[in-house]
Design a protein around this motif. Sequence first.
Motif, short mmCIF file in Angstrom:
data_model
loop_
_atom_site.label_atom_id
_atom_site.label_comp_id
_atom_site.label_asym_id
_atom_site.label_seq_id
_atom_site.Cartn_x
_atom_site.Cartn_y
_atom_site.Cartn_z
N UNK A 107 0.85 -1.19 0.00
CA UNK A 107 0.00 0.00 0.00
C UNK A 107 0.89 1.24 0.00
N UNK A 108 0.68 2.14 -0.98
CA UNK A 108 1.44 3.38 -1.09
C UNK A 108 2.94 3.09 -1.20
N UNK A 109 3.78 3.65 -0.29
CA UNK A 109 5.21 3.37 -0.39
C UNK A 109 5.50 1.89 -0.17
N UNK A 110 4.63 1.21 0.58
CA UNK A 110 4.75 -0.24 0.71
C UNK A 110 4.58 -0.93 -0.62
N UNK A 111 3.78 -0.35 -1.53
CA UNK A 111 3.63 -0.89 -2.87
C UNK A 111 4.91 -0.76 -3.67
N UNK A 112 5.58 0.40 -3.51
CA UNK A 112 6.87 0.57 -4.17
C UNK A 112 7.88 -0.44 -3.63
N UNK A 113 7.82 -0.72 -2.32
CA UNK A 113 8.75 -1.66 -1.70
C UNK A 113 8.55 -3.08 -2.24
N UNK A 114 7.29 -3.50 -2.42
CA UNK A 114 7.08 -4.87 -2.91
C UNK A 114 7.51 -4.99 -4.37
N UNK A 115 7.37 -3.91 -5.16
CA UNK A 115 7.84 -3.94 -6.54
C UNK A 115 9.37 -4.05 -6.58
N UNK A 116 10.02 -3.34 -5.68
CA UNK A 116 11.48 -3.37 -5.61
C UNK A 116 11.99 -4.73 -5.16
N UNK A 172 16.10 10.86 2.69
CA UNK A 172 15.76 11.63 1.49
C UNK A 172 16.67 11.24 0.33
N UNK A 173 17.97 11.13 0.59
CA UNK A 173 18.91 10.78 -0.48
C UNK A 173 18.65 9.36 -1.00
N UNK A 174 18.31 8.46 -0.10
CA UNK A 174 18.06 7.08 -0.50
C UNK A 174 16.81 6.99 -1.37
N UNK A 175 15.74 7.64 -0.95
CA UNK A 175 14.49 7.53 -1.70
C UNK A 175 14.59 8.27 -3.04
N UNK A 176 15.40 9.35 -3.07
CA UNK A 176 15.59 10.07 -4.33
C UNK A 176 16.42 9.28 -5.33
N UNK A 177 17.25 8.39 -4.82
CA UNK A 177 18.08 7.59 -5.71
C UNK A 177 17.44 6.27 -6.13
N UNK A 178 16.26 5.97 -5.57
CA UNK A 178 15.61 4.69 -5.87
C UNK A 178 14.82 4.77 -7.17
N UNK A 179 14.90 3.73 -7.95
CA UNK A 179 14.12 3.61 -9.18
C UNK A 179 13.40 2.27 -9.19
N UNK A 180 12.26 2.22 -9.86
CA UNK A 180 11.47 0.99 -9.91
C UNK A 180 11.34 0.41 -11.30
#
Length: 403
Positions: A107-116, A172-180
């Motif tokens: 859900x939300x950022x958790x959704x990005x986490x499961x995709x990663x 902030x730096x970690x999330x800005x550098x993350x791509x899916x």
Amino acid sequence: MATERITFTGPKGVELAARLDLPEGPHLATALFAHCFTCSKDGLAARRISARLAAMGIAVLRFDFTGLGQSKGAFEDTSFSSNVDDLIAAYEYLGERNMAPALLIGHSLGGAAVLKAAARLPNVRAVVTLGAPFDPAHVTHSFAQSLPEISAKGQAEVNLGGRPFTVSKAFVEDVQGATLAPEIGKLNAALLVMHVPRDEVVSIDNAAQIFIAAKHPKSFVTLDNADHLITRGEDAEYAADIIATWADRYLALKSPAPPPGAPEGIVRVSEADPDGFLQDVNAGPHHHALADEPLAYGGTNRGMSPYGFLSAGLGACTSMTIRMYARRKGWPLESVSVDIYHDKVHAQDAGTGAAEKVDTWHRRIRLDGALSDEQRQRLLEIADKCPVHRTLERSSTVVTELL
């Protein structure tokens, strides 16, 4: 549904808190649920979806990320990458229990986490996202005004959902550098993207980008009129039903036969909303309905009342009994409809002479077709031979045991 409260060790040795929602019947598969940014495993969407999946035989582990809910650790020491690591640790914990999850829900950022994480989890066959961002850095929009302070001081306290959180520069730096996009493109699992068309937190453009980046099989379902957190019960219920139905295709669930001695199976009623009266009604492995109370009685009116189910049983049995008889006789009965009205009247009105009230069902039967008066009269008599009718007219015994 039985819920087991558990803890497991996260990737940095931190104790993470979780709930494992278990089916009351056979365990057919396992799912892992990742909650939204700064939320917890006990949010309404997480609880509702877990309950629905457990009702169809899928165990669900929902856990709190490090520093949130009942999990240990400091939120300011976390990042999007650490969330992914927590998710993988939860997957490995389930694997140690011989319950490796085949379904991931985020859900939300958790959704990005499961995709990663999905590409690193070999047993996963299906992935569901709810309101997920395509770019994890999207989460910084919720505290954009604090970004200069975070950059200058290394961290800052921000208000998220009415609660204070300390967000670090490293986060902030970690999330800005993350791509899916690369992970979505090589996802070796079916994908269901669910999103709110008017989501003011994560716009629906994000869902479109996720969907386009993924290969088939993939599906897209909108959660009309819901909010980003899916806080309304009816929206969570809808999402849960869609996920449960969709997952059945890709998890290849093998529903068990009804238990021996119960030819029509077991009817299991489980509380769906502990704050109201909504109930999940599962008749064997294949049939589901909702029971509720009207708004006037403190319910949400999302299902028939218990007496409504009794009336439905009488009406359905009456119609079926009439149809079976007319079919056997070869009579020209085109259609049957039965209206049922339930009431309580004083027993003396029913001729018993007692003072208490008794239940009365008023039944109105409509028969369409070129039937003679004699045939109509005979079908009316047959209606009284309906098994449910006979059960209601007889004294019944309910034997109760505590499990």
